[in-house]
Design a protein around this motif. Structure first.
Motif, short mmCIF file in Angstrom:
data_model
loop_
_atom_site.label_atom_id
_atom_site.label_comp_id
_atom_site.label_asym_id
_atom_site.label_seq_id
_atom_site.Cartn_x
_atom_site.Cartn_y
_atom_site.Cartn_z
N HIS A 73 0.83 -1.21 0.00
CA HIS A 73 0.00 0.00 0.00
C HIS A 73 0.86 1.26 0.00
N ALA A 74 1.97 1.24 0.71
CA ALA A 74 2.87 2.40 0.73
C ALA A 74 3.48 2.63 -0.66
N VAL A 75 3.82 1.55 -1.35
CA VAL A 75 4.36 1.68 -2.71
C VAL A 75 3.29 2.26 -3.64
N ILE A 76 2.07 1.78 -3.53
CA ILE A 76 0.98 2.29 -4.36
C ILE A 76 0.77 3.77 -4.09
N ASP A 77 0.79 4.17 -2.81
CA ASP A 77 0.66 5.60 -2.47
C ASP A 77 1.79 6.42 -3.08
N ARG A 78 3.01 5.90 -3.01
CA ARG A 78 4.16 6.62 -3.58
C ARG A 78 4.00 6.77 -5.09
N LEU A 79 3.55 5.70 -5.76
CA LEU A 79 3.38 5.77 -7.21
C LEU A 79 2.27 6.76 -7.58
N ARG A 80 1.20 6.79 -6.80
CA ARG A 80 0.13 7.77 -7.05
C ARG A 80 0.66 9.19 -6.88
N GLU A 82 3.75 10.23 -7.20
CA GLU A 82 4.64 10.54 -8.31
C GLU A 82 3.86 10.85 -9.58
N LYS A 83 2.73 10.16 -9.76
CA LYS A 83 1.91 10.43 -10.94
C LYS A 83 1.29 11.83 -10.87
N ILE A 84 0.85 12.24 -9.70
CA ILE A 84 0.29 13.58 -9.53
C ILE A 84 1.36 14.63 -9.82
N VAL A 85 2.55 14.41 -9.29
CA VAL A 85 3.65 15.35 -9.54
C VAL A 85 3.95 15.42 -11.03
N GLN A 86 4.02 14.26 -11.68
CA GLN A 86 4.33 14.24 -13.11
C GLN A 86 3.24 14.93 -13.92
N ASN A 87 1.98 14.69 -13.57
CA ASN A 87 0.87 15.35 -14.26
C ASN A 87 0.96 16.86 -14.11
N PHE A 88 1.29 17.31 -12.92
CA PHE A 88 1.43 18.75 -12.69
C PHE A 88 2.57 19.32 -13.53
N GLN A 89 3.70 18.62 -13.52
CA GLN A 89 4.84 19.09 -14.31
C GLN A 89 4.52 19.09 -15.80
N ASP A 90 3.84 18.05 -16.26
CA ASP A 90 3.47 17.98 -17.67
C ASP A 90 2.50 19.09 -18.04
N THR A 91 1.55 19.36 -17.15
CA THR A 91 0.55 20.39 -17.41
C THR A 91 1.20 21.75 -17.58
N TYR A 92 2.17 22.05 -16.72
CA TYR A 92 2.83 23.35 -16.79
C TYR A 92 4.11 23.32 -17.59
N GLU A 93 4.43 22.17 -18.16
CA GLU A 93 5.64 22.00 -18.96
C GLU A 93 6.84 22.59 -18.26
N ILE A 94 7.05 22.14 -17.03
CA ILE A 94 8.17 22.64 -16.25
C ILE A 94 9.46 22.07 -16.83
N GLY A 95 10.37 22.95 -17.15
CA GLY A 95 11.64 22.54 -17.72
C GLY A 95 12.64 22.17 -16.65
N LYS A 96 13.82 21.76 -17.07
CA LYS A 96 14.86 21.36 -16.14
C LYS A 96 15.30 22.51 -15.24
N LEU A 173 -2.78 21.65 -5.22
CA LEU A 173 -3.33 21.62 -3.88
C LEU A 173 -3.33 20.19 -3.34
N MET A 174 -3.75 19.25 -4.16
CA MET A 174 -3.77 17.85 -3.73
C MET A 174 -2.35 17.37 -3.41
N LEU A 175 -1.41 17.78 -4.22
CA LEU A 175 -0.02 17.43 -3.99
C LEU A 175 0.47 17.98 -2.65
#
Length: 178
Positions: A73-80, A82-96, A173-175
């Motif tokens: 369950h902890a791994v699943i929470d971590r993966l979720r 990371e997915k939220i973070v990635q979606n946020f970064q993709d949405t705002y196209e955050i560069g390096k 906010l969720m993040l």
């Protein structure tokens, strides 16, 4: 580990479980995560939880099942997360370099806090505490209200914020509050 039935839950029994299961649990988490350091962090947290809760079961099979279930369950929470973070970064196209195309990170946070500031005072207090990383129980103690009240204020606040904010700010906010 058969001496568990004869003994009480103490430091020696805990260390025996740790020695018997740590490496196996890290490997189990690694299979799902693919990241050694994250897997080790998760397993350390699982053992901290086991120590804090003590051993309610005296059966090694139940404790082993607890360890693997909590790790999964902890791994699943971590993966979720990371997915939220990635979606946020993709949405705002955050560069390096950390800057976004269109909005700067500071502007995103400014908009988020403006909306939180518009909430009724108790809801605002709850959200600000959540963003500091506090759990519902801690917030209830800090604000001297029932934990159930914290949950209701959080739900009402999220409903209001969902109506007022764009989906990207909701993701942020969720993040920040989980």
């Amino acid at each position: 580990m058969s001496n568990l039935q004869k003994s009480t839950w103490d430091e020696d029994v805990f260390h025996q479980f740790y020695n018997d299961y740590y490496k196996a649990l890290v490997n189990y988490a690694m299979q799902m995560l693919g990241q050694q350091e994250s897997a080790e962090d998760i397993v350390q947290n699982v053992f901290m939880l086991l120590w804090q809760q003590g051993c309610k079961q005296r059966n090694e099979t139940h404790i082993r099942a607890f360890l693997y279930n909590v790790t999964r369950h902890a791994v699943i929470d971590r993966l979720r997360h990371e997915k939220i973070v990635q979606n946020f970064q993709d949405t705002y196209e955050i560069g390096k370099d950390g800057e976004e195309e269109g909005l700067f990170p500071e502007e995103v946070f400014r908009q988020l806090f403006l909306e939180i500031d518009r909430l009724p005072s108790r809801q605002r207090e709850v959200f600000l505490q959540l963003m500091k990383g506090k759990k519902n129980r801690e917030i209830a103690e800090t604000l001297n209200i029932a934990e159930e009240t914290v949950k209701k204020l959080r739900q009402r606040g999220m409903k209001t914020l969902r109506q007022r904010m764009n989906p990207e700010l909701i993701l942020l906010l969720m993040l920040l509050t989980h």
